[in-house]
Motif scaffolding. Sequence first.
Motif, PDB file in Angstrom:
ATOM      1  N   ALA A 169     -17.283   8.591 -26.750  1.00  0.00           N
ATOM      2  CA  ALA A 169     -17.536   8.348 -25.332  1.00  0.00           C
ATOM      3  C   ALA A 169     -17.459   6.852 -25.028  1.00  0.00           C
ATOM      4  O   ALA A 169     -17.844   6.017 -25.840  1.00  0.00           O
ATOM      5  N   LYS A 170     -16.951   6.533 -23.854  1.00  0.00           N
ATOM      6  CA  LYS A 170     -16.888   5.139 -23.411  1.00  0.00           C
ATOM      7  C   LYS A 170     -18.302   4.673 -23.063  1.00  0.00           C
ATOM      8  O   LYS A 170     -19.072   5.403 -22.452  1.00  0.00           O
ATOM      9  N   SER A 171     -18.615   3.435 -23.460  1.00  0.00           N
ATOM     10  CA  SER A 171     -19.961   2.908 -23.227  1.00  0.00           C
ATOM     11  C   SER A 171     -20.040   2.122 -21.922  1.00  0.00           C
ATOM     12  O   SER A 171     -19.114   1.411 -21.553  1.00  0.00           O
ATOM     13  N   ILE A 172     -21.173   2.283 -21.248  1.00  0.00           N
ATOM     14  CA  ILE A 172     -21.373   1.647 -19.939  1.00  0.00           C
ATOM     15  C   ILE A 172     -22.716   0.922 -19.902  1.00  0.00           C
ATOM     16  O   ILE A 172     -23.723   1.443 -20.376  1.00  0.00           O
ATOM     17  N   LEU A 173     -22.690  -0.289 -19.322  1.00  0.00           N
ATOM     18  CA  LEU A 173     -23.903  -1.064 -19.069  1.00  0.00           C
ATOM     19  C   LEU A 173     -24.126  -1.016 -17.558  1.00  0.00           C
ATOM     20  O   LEU A 173     -23.209  -1.334 -16.792  1.00  0.00           O
ATOM     21  N   ILE A 174     -25.314  -0.610 -17.136  1.00  0.00           N
ATOM     22  CA  ILE A 174     -25.621  -0.487 -15.708  1.00  0.00           C
ATOM     23  C   ILE A 174     -26.530  -1.641 -15.290  1.00  0.00           C
ATOM     24  O   ILE A 174     -27.580  -1.848 -15.884  1.00  0.00           O
ATOM     25  N   VAL A 175     -26.095  -2.371 -14.266  1.00  0.00           N
ATOM     26  CA  VAL A 175     -26.853  -3.536 -13.804  1.00  0.00           C
ATOM     27  C   VAL A 175     -27.191  -3.387 -12.320  1.00  0.00           C
ATOM     28  O   VAL A 175     -26.304  -3.337 -11.480  1.00  0.00           O
ATOM     29  N   ASP A 176     -28.497  -3.288 -12.036  1.00  0.00           N
ATOM     30  CA  ASP A 176     -28.966  -3.185 -10.653  1.00  0.00           C
ATOM     31  C   ASP A 176     -30.452  -3.525 -10.662  1.00  0.00           C
ATOM     32  O   ASP A 176     -31.162  -3.124 -11.579  1.00  0.00           O
ATOM     33  N   ASP A 177     -30.913  -4.261  -9.652  1.00  0.00           N
ATOM     34  CA  ASP A 177     -32.331  -4.613  -9.627  1.00  0.00           C
ATOM     35  C   ASP A 177     -33.205  -3.442  -9.206  1.00  0.00           C
ATOM     36  O   ASP A 177     -34.410  -3.456  -9.418  1.00  0.00           O
ATOM     37  N   ALA A 178     -32.613  -2.393  -8.638  1.00  0.00           N
ATOM     38  CA  ALA A 178     -33.385  -1.216  -8.223  1.00  0.00           C
ATOM     39  C   ALA A 178     -33.338  -0.154  -9.319  1.00  0.00           C
ATOM     40  O   ALA A 178     -32.271   0.365  -9.646  1.00  0.00           O
ATOM     41  N   ALA A 179     -34.504   0.161  -9.876  1.00  0.00           N
ATOM     42  CA  ALA A 179     -34.587   1.140 -10.963  1.00  0.00           C
ATOM     43  C   ALA A 179     -34.019   2.500 -10.550  1.00  0.00           C
ATOM     44  O   ALA A 179     -33.331   3.150 -11.338  1.00  0.00           O
ATOM     45  N   PHE A 180     -34.273   2.925  -9.299  1.00  0.00           N
ATOM     46  CA  PHE A 180     -33.774   4.242  -8.872  1.00  0.00           C
ATOM     47  C   PHE A 180     -32.252   4.256  -8.814  1.00  0.00           C
ATOM     48  O   PHE A 180     -31.620   5.264  -9.080  1.00  0.00           O
ATOM     49  N   MET A 181     -31.651   3.113  -8.485  1.00  0.00           N
ATOM     50  CA  MET A 181     -30.188   3.024  -8.411  1.00  0.00           C
ATOM     51  C   MET A 181     -29.594   3.104  -9.819  1.00  0.00           C
ATOM     52  O   MET A 181     -28.596   3.786 -10.049  1.00  0.00           O
ATOM     53  N   ARG A 182     -30.248   2.421 -10.773  1.00  0.00           N
ATOM     54  CA  ARG A 182     -29.787   2.499 -12.170  1.00  0.00           C
ATOM     55  C   ARG A 182     -29.873   3.944 -12.658  1.00  0.00           C
ATOM     56  O   ARG A 182     -28.961   4.444 -13.308  1.00  0.00           O
ATOM     57  N   MET A 183     -30.977   4.596 -12.306  1.00  0.00           N
ATOM     58  CA  MET A 183     -31.173   5.980 -12.739  1.00  0.00           C
ATOM     59  C   MET A 183     -30.115   6.904 -12.115  1.00  0.00           C
ATOM     60  O   MET A 183     -29.565   7.778 -12.788  1.00  0.00           O
ATOM     61  N   MET A 184     -29.800   6.681 -10.858  1.00  0.00           N
ATOM     62  CA  MET A 184     -28.803   7.495 -10.173  1.00  0.00           C
ATOM     63  C   MET A 184     -27.424   7.358 -10.840  1.00  0.00           C
ATOM     64  O   MET A 184     -26.757   8.350 -11.135  1.00  0.00           O
ATOM     65  N   ILE A 185     -27.020   6.115 -11.086  1.00  0.00           N
ATOM     66  CA  ILE A 185     -25.724   5.872 -11.724  1.00  0.00           C
ATOM     67  C   ILE A 185     -25.727   6.445 -13.141  1.00  0.00           C
ATOM     68  O   ILE A 185     -24.764   7.091 -13.562  1.00  0.00           O
ATOM     69  N   TYR A 225     -19.948   9.881 -20.234  1.00  0.00           N
ATOM     70  CA  TYR A 225     -20.024   8.464 -20.600  1.00  0.00           C
ATOM     71  C   TYR A 225     -21.354   8.197 -21.299  1.00  0.00           C
ATOM     72  O   TYR A 225     -22.331   8.899 -21.086  1.00  0.00           O
ATOM     73  N   ASP A 226     -21.373   7.159 -22.109  1.00  0.00           N
ATOM     74  CA  ASP A 226     -22.558   6.801 -22.876  1.00  0.00           C
ATOM     75  C   ASP A 226     -23.179   5.536 -22.276  1.00  0.00           C
ATOM     76  O   ASP A 226     -22.577   4.466 -22.342  1.00  0.00           O
ATOM     77  N   VAL A 227     -24.360   5.671 -21.660  1.00  0.00           N
ATOM     78  CA  VAL A 227     -25.031   4.500 -21.080  1.00  0.00           C
ATOM     79  C   VAL A 227     -25.749   3.779 -22.223  1.00  0.00           C
ATOM     80  O   VAL A 227     -26.723   4.274 -22.763  1.00  0.00           O
ATOM     81  N   VAL A 228     -25.232   2.602 -22.592  1.00  0.00           N
ATOM     82  CA  VAL A 228     -25.781   1.874 -23.737  1.00  0.00           C
ATOM     83  C   VAL A 228     -26.860   0.874 -23.347  1.00  0.00           C
ATOM     84  O   VAL A 228     -27.591   0.384 -24.201  1.00  0.00           O
ATOM     85  N   GLY A 229     -26.954   0.550 -22.052  1.00  0.00           N
ATOM     86  CA  GLY A 229     -27.985  -0.394 -21.634  1.00  0.00           C
ATOM     87  C   GLY A 229     -28.127  -0.458 -20.135  1.00  0.00           C
ATOM     88  O   GLY A 229     -27.259  -0.012 -19.398  1.00  0.00           O
ATOM     89  N   LEU A 232     -24.235  -5.705 -26.773  1.00  0.00           N
ATOM     90  CA  LEU A 232     -23.764  -4.318 -26.795  1.00  0.00           C
ATOM     91  C   LEU A 232     -22.244  -4.151 -26.696  1.00  0.00           C
ATOM     92  O   LEU A 232     -21.714  -3.121 -27.085  1.00  0.00           O
ATOM     93  N   LYS A 233     -21.566  -5.142 -26.105  1.00  0.00           N
ATOM     94  CA  LYS A 233     -20.122  -5.086 -25.876  1.00  0.00           C
ATOM     95  C   LYS A 233     -19.663  -3.726 -25.312  1.00  0.00           C
ATOM     96  O   LYS A 233     -18.864  -3.025 -25.921  1.00  0.00           O
ATOM     97  N   PRO A 234     -20.182  -3.369 -24.133  1.00  0.00           N
ATOM     98  CA  PRO A 234     -19.808  -2.077 -23.534  1.00  0.00           C
ATOM     99  C   PRO A 234     -18.351  -2.065 -23.059  1.00  0.00           C
ATOM    100  O   PRO A 234     -17.750  -3.118 -22.857  1.00  0.00           O
ATOM    101  N   ASP A 235     -17.814  -0.851 -22.888  1.00  0.00           N
ATOM    102  CA  ASP A 235     -16.448  -0.714 -22.381  1.00  0.00           C
ATOM    103  C   ASP A 235     -16.373  -1.062 -20.901  1.00  0.00           C
ATOM    104  O   ASP A 235     -15.321  -1.466 -20.404  1.00  0.00           O
ATOM    105  N   LEU A 236     -17.504  -0.893 -20.182  1.00  0.00           N
ATOM    106  CA  LEU A 236     -17.499  -1.110 -18.743  1.00  0.00           C
ATOM    107  C   LEU A 236     -18.894  -1.481 -18.253  1.00  0.00           C
ATOM    108  O   LEU A 236     -19.889  -1.052 -18.841  1.00  0.00           O
ATOM    109  N   VAL A 237     -18.949  -2.269 -17.184  1.00  0.00           N
ATOM    110  CA  VAL A 237     -20.221  -2.663 -16.569  1.00  0.00           C
ATOM    111  C   VAL A 237     -20.175  -2.284 -15.090  1.00  0.00           C
ATOM    112  O   VAL A 237     -19.180  -2.550 -14.416  1.00  0.00           O
ATOM    113  N   THR A 238     -21.255  -1.657 -14.589  1.00  0.00           N
ATOM    114  CA  THR A 238     -21.402  -1.505 -13.138  1.00  0.00           C
ATOM    115  C   THR A 238     -22.416  -2.577 -12.742  1.00  0.00           C
ATOM    116  O   THR A 238     -23.474  -2.684 -13.353  1.00  0.00           O
ATOM    117  N   MET A 239     -22.069  -3.396 -11.764  1.00  0.00           N
ATOM    118  CA  MET A 239     -22.876  -4.574 -11.429  1.00  0.00           C
ATOM    119  C   MET A 239     -23.189  -4.631  -9.939  1.00  0.00           C
ATOM    120  O   MET A 239     -22.295  -4.647  -9.109  1.00  0.00           O
TER     121      MET A 239
END
Length: 124
Positions: free
Chosen positions: A2-18, A27-31, A46-53
């Motif tokens: 699975a491709k690894s993803i790092l999720i970046v958002d100051d809102a915890a609920f938004m991180r949880m939603m994504i 996809y594998d959420v690595v951080g 972590l060197k993820p494959d993708l970051v949502t920022m």
Amino acid sequence: MAKSILIVDDAAFMRMMIKNIVSKNGYDVVGEAENGQVAVELYKKLKPDLVTMDITMPEMNGIEGVKAIRGFDPNANIIMCSAMGQQAMVMEAIQAGAKDFIVKPFQQDRILQAIGRVLARAEQ
């Protein structure tokens, strides 16, 4: 694998939603990070494959975060997420090195479409 993803958002609920959307779709959420500063540290580790920022965050905003991550890894795949769908912000994010942009509130299909497109381009 699975491709690894790092999720970046100051809102915890938004991180949880994504996280829920991407995890459900293979996809594998690595951080998760609550600001750009933490995102840069986690990216290096972590060197993820993708970051949502997210753009608007305390400490270090998303655009500064993109610049810092791209300074470390010029090939980083970063998708910006923001409630501010203003043209100037979109342009600034893309110029900083973001590969795509999602406006909140977003649809599940739009997130998956953006991730799929960015990762497919990265593999070419």
